[in-house]
Design an enzyme around this catalytic site. Sequence first.
Site, PDB file in Angstrom:
ATOM      1  N   CYS A  86     128.792 -48.881  55.582  1.00 39.15           N
ATOM      2  CA  CYS A  86     128.939 -50.185  56.108  1.00 39.15           C
ATOM      3  C   CYS A  86     129.937 -50.100  56.703  1.00 39.15           C
ATOM      4  CB  CYS A  86     129.200 -51.183  54.881  1.00 39.15           C
ATOM      5  SG  CYS A  86     127.049 -51.628  53.588  1.00 39.15           S
ATOM      6  N   HIS A 349     126.355 -60.220  57.048  1.00 38.53           N
ATOM      7  CA  HIS A 349     126.924 -58.361  57.096  1.00 38.53           C
ATOM      8  C   HIS A 349     125.971 -56.946  58.407  1.00 38.53           C
ATOM      9  CE1 HIS A 349     128.445 -54.530  55.879  1.00 38.53           C
ATOM     10  NE2 HIS A 349     127.535 -54.820  55.016  1.00 38.53           N
ATOM     11  N   CYS A 379     133.574 -51.562  51.474  1.00 35.49           N
ATOM     12  CA  CYS A 379     132.903 -50.456  50.231  1.00 35.49           C
ATOM     13  C   CYS A 379     131.235 -49.763  51.329  1.00 35.49           C
ATOM     14  CB  CYS A 379     131.427 -50.900  48.900  1.00 35.49           C
ATOM     15  SG  CYS A 379     130.734 -51.902  49.455  1.00 35.49           S
TER      16      CYS A 379
END
Length: 392
Positions: A86, A349, A379
């Site tokens: 990510c 996302h 995170c």
Amino acid sequence: MAKPVIVSAVRTAIGRSFKGALANVPAETLATTVLPEAVRRAGIDPTVVDDVILAELNYGGGDLARHAAVACGMETVPGQAVNRHCTGSLTAIANGAAHIVSEMERVIVAGGVQSLSTAPLMKWRVPGKAELEFVEPWMPPSHPETPDAPTLDMAITVGWNTAKKAGISREEMDAWALRSHQRAIAAIDAGKFLDEIVPIKVQQLDGSVVDFAVDEFPRRGTTLERLAALPVLHPEIEGFSITAGNSSGINDAGAAVTVVGDDFAAAEGLEVMGTVRAWANAAMTPADNGLAAGKVIGKILDRAGLKVSDVALWEINEAFASVPIAACREHGIDEELVNFSGSGCSLGHPISASGARMVTTLLYELRRRGGGIGIAAMCAGGGQGGALVVEV
């Protein structure tokens, strides 16, 4: 020593994977949309770009950055692929900034792209078998699996573990998700994203072409009642509180920024959007994955010599609503200053693009507010966290 400054920032609108506007748009097209636009907005000749650094995840190792450079006519510009799950595009920007600080390079385009809709499916040969045997489809694990940290179920590894350890209720996560949608819709209606989004031409199944320029994941009709009615993702686990509503979306998008030295910007008369002041990465046990955002915030505040009160705006990615809630509690961050235009629960996302999307949105919003310091933090798979400080 040159200071790394950002002279352009751009993203595509964010699509809903598999069923949305970008469902048939490959990652290569997303990359060849944001790369030339970042260069154009910077006001530089493409030939002066020293490197293109793009994050990609589970895309087969084809080096999308170099592919995009060649496809855009930048054949003398190399390309580097980055994977930190990510936080990949935050790392890409940080790598670019480090090149500038070292004065080994003068101009870097950095960011990331994600097309979950068109990502290849992999297979893995099981070793130690007399006959060839494959697991298909297969995804490379982000960490060694344990019962409390499954590699393919982030609802447990990130969302649920974080909620349990930080003492966050279902009601608190649903309320955060609702506000995320409300803020994203308000930003869209106010035209806040118009400057940061480059429209992308998308061919429909009937052959017509439309300009996709508005994030399609935020839901106007979301209410607390509707969020509360959603089933939890693991009803077999007592007390489980993670739902599709307080989780991030599955999304497609691209985003990129142009990073140059402040001396180069001055010499070329380029408009500076902001300065990259610091970057940091951190890690902890994979079972504490969602808490890594809070850990890296502490690290980057220390590295940059900042206090929480020095920061005007925050982007803390909503991989799950529990993640920013936990980070805010840990550091005493005012939630009103966090994810001011929505985040993962609402905008979505697009994994490898999310960090650069966050930085882009921070820069434009800080400019509207007259400047200040912004921090993007998140995170990432394997128990990692990443963060970047910009000042406008």
